[in-house]
Design an enzyme around this catalytic site. Sequence first.
Site, PDB file in Angstrom:
ATOM      1  N   GLU A  55       0.741  -1.160   0.053  1.00  0.00           N
ATOM      2  CA  GLU A  55      -0.056   0.061  -0.018  1.00  0.00           C
ATOM      3  C   GLU A  55       0.870   1.346  -0.086  1.00  0.00           C
ATOM      4  O   GLU A  55       0.438   2.352  -0.670  1.00  0.00           O
ATOM      5  CB  GLU A  55      -0.997   0.210   1.313  1.00  0.00           C
ATOM      6  CG  GLU A  55      -1.939  -1.197   1.246  1.00  0.00           C
ATOM      7  CD  GLU A  55      -1.368  -2.063   2.264  1.00  0.00           C
ATOM      8  OE1 GLU A  55      -2.128  -2.864   2.701  1.00  0.00           O
ATOM      9  OE2 GLU A  55      -0.212  -2.588   2.017  1.00  0.00           O
ATOM     10  N   CYS A  78      -2.701  -3.580   7.354  1.00  0.00           N
ATOM     11  CA  CYS A  78      -2.184  -3.482   8.741  1.00  0.00           C
ATOM     12  C   CYS A  78      -2.558  -2.243   9.541  1.00  0.00           C
ATOM     13  O   CYS A  78      -2.446  -1.353   9.025  1.00  0.00           O
ATOM     14  CB  CYS A  78      -0.723  -3.965   8.779  1.00  0.00           C
ATOM     15  SG  CYS A  78       0.367  -2.769   8.188  1.00  0.00           S
ATOM     16  N   THR A 199      18.237 -39.324   4.417  1.00  0.00           N
ATOM     17  CA  THR A 199      18.502 -38.819   2.948  1.00  0.00           C
ATOM     18  C   THR A 199      19.630 -38.075   3.066  1.00  0.00           C
ATOM     19  O   THR A 199      20.394 -38.050   2.250  1.00  0.00           O
ATOM     20  CB  THR A 199      17.293 -37.680   2.686  1.00  0.00           C
ATOM     21  OG1 THR A 199      16.194 -38.625   2.640  1.00  0.00           O
ATOM     22  CG2 THR A 199      17.698 -36.895   1.387  1.00  0.00           C
ATOM     23  N   ASP A 203      22.676 -39.130   0.457  1.00  0.00           N
ATOM     24  CA  ASP A 203      22.888 -38.303  -0.860  1.00  0.00           C
ATOM     25  C   ASP A 203      23.686 -37.069  -0.350  1.00  0.00           C
ATOM     26  O   ASP A 203      24.198 -36.311  -1.401  1.00  0.00           O
ATOM     27  CB  ASP A 203      21.334 -37.858  -1.299  1.00  0.00           C
ATOM     28  CG  ASP A 203      20.547 -38.954  -1.764  1.00  0.00           C
ATOM     29  OD1 ASP A 203      21.267 -39.889  -2.010  1.00  0.00           O
ATOM     30  OD2 ASP A 203      19.181 -38.756  -1.571  1.00  0.00           O
ATOM     31  N   ARG A 210      19.278 -22.764  -5.630  1.00  0.00           N
ATOM     32  CA  ARG A 210      20.245 -22.588  -6.450  1.00  0.00           C
ATOM     33  C   ARG A 210      19.586 -21.535  -7.867  1.00  0.00           C
ATOM     34  O   ARG A 210      18.936 -22.216  -8.849  1.00  0.00           O
ATOM     35  CB  ARG A 210      20.829 -23.736  -7.068  1.00  0.00           C
ATOM     36  CG  ARG A 210      21.594 -24.830  -6.230  1.00  0.00           C
ATOM     37  CD  ARG A 210      22.302 -25.734  -6.675  1.00  0.00           C
ATOM     38  NE  ARG A 210      21.204 -26.909  -7.253  1.00  0.00           N
ATOM     39  CZ  ARG A 210      20.930 -27.925  -6.405  1.00  0.00           C
ATOM     40  NH1 ARG A 210      21.193 -27.945  -4.996  1.00  0.00           N
ATOM     41  NH2 ARG A 210      20.061 -28.684  -6.926  1.00  0.00           N
ATOM     42  N   SER A 312       5.391 -40.917   7.046  1.00  0.00           N
ATOM     43  CA  SER A 312       4.685 -40.626   8.394  1.00  0.00           C
ATOM     44  C   SER A 312       3.912 -39.307   8.216  1.00  0.00           C
ATOM     45  O   SER A 312       2.927 -39.121   8.679  1.00  0.00           O
ATOM     46  CB  SER A 312       6.023 -40.043   9.127  1.00  0.00           C
ATOM     47  OG  SER A 312       6.641 -41.302   9.573  1.00  0.00           O
TER      48      SER A 312
END
Length: 371
Positions: A55, A78, A199, A203, A210, A312
């Site tokens: 605004e 706000c 993981t 890996d 990036r 999960s």
Amino acid sequence: MITTRDRAFMARAVQLAWRGRYSTHPNPRVGCVIARGDRILGESWHERAGEAHAEVRALSLAGTAARGSTAYVTLEPCSHFGRTPPCAKALIEAGVARVFAATLDPNPNVSGRGLEMLRAAGIRVHVGLLAGEAAKLNPGFMKRMTSGRPWVRLKMAASLDGRTAMASGESQWITGPESRSDVQRLRAMSDAILTGVGTVLADDPSLTVRREEMGDIGSATEPGRQPLRVIADRDTRTPASAKIFRGGKVQVFCATASLATSAAQDLAALGIRLRGVAWHDKGVNVAEMLDTLGDIGINEVLVEAGPTLAGSFISEDLVDELWLYQAPVFLGSTGRPTANLPLESMADKIQWQVLDRRQLGADQRLILARR
């Protein structure tokens, strides 16, 4: 009376707000148009936390012509002093005559107070124009303000036969460069990227954004920070040399008892934040982890994890969106599955609905939600 022109200006405000999709964290994405008649006097969007809101930026472009105009804002202005002055006050001082707000701000510090401030100043206020489109701008902010938890996107890259890697763990690259660019853009939209220690050990990913791989982001504001990286690691097995500890902040969730181990102390010495949470036979207490992330202001979480942690999230119904990148290949029946879900009958099946489907190079990307 709401006119076609009003809808067009609000649609423009929504379009502008999307330009901040990679840069406003942890603030919501907001667009604003200041208009009189058919003429736009000023328009802008919120770019970064701590900088001028949409605004204020639009009003500065409109200048004195804003007096007697109409403001179209995707989120309630706000009413409180934060890192910047209240936008409702700026609209009043500029002499705006009408304000269209697409959605109320669920933030308890605002939540209707901004609109009441405008009404008290004699400004005509309309709420709800293109509310559905505006709500899509900030699913995480809306959810965190109402439930305390962030919006969860689970990302998977899989073959036609639902495999994420060979039995050996080899997985680069299942999908093509177009899908990988899209994932970089998805990461840039996220406040946090969450994975499991399995993981990390298998890996050694960086899980960073990036920029050179994002491709053309059009008129969007350039991302200015790396998302928080989050690791679910019960026994603090993540080595201090892991790539994930480079280039940004990292939060490790471990078992409370593990906080006293030498491995945990070594990580803390590197500036890594550790937090003890409950664990059970199936793994980490995912709900507790999400509650903690909500407490620290995380709006949108991207889960890039192995089958155990992914399972999960799915089994506990804590996935808001599933982003599935499917490559036109088969990896074979011994390959690793997308999620560990020990379902026993058709009655146990977990159903999803497709929200979006599109081609990315040779791959297809599906965005799904629980039915």
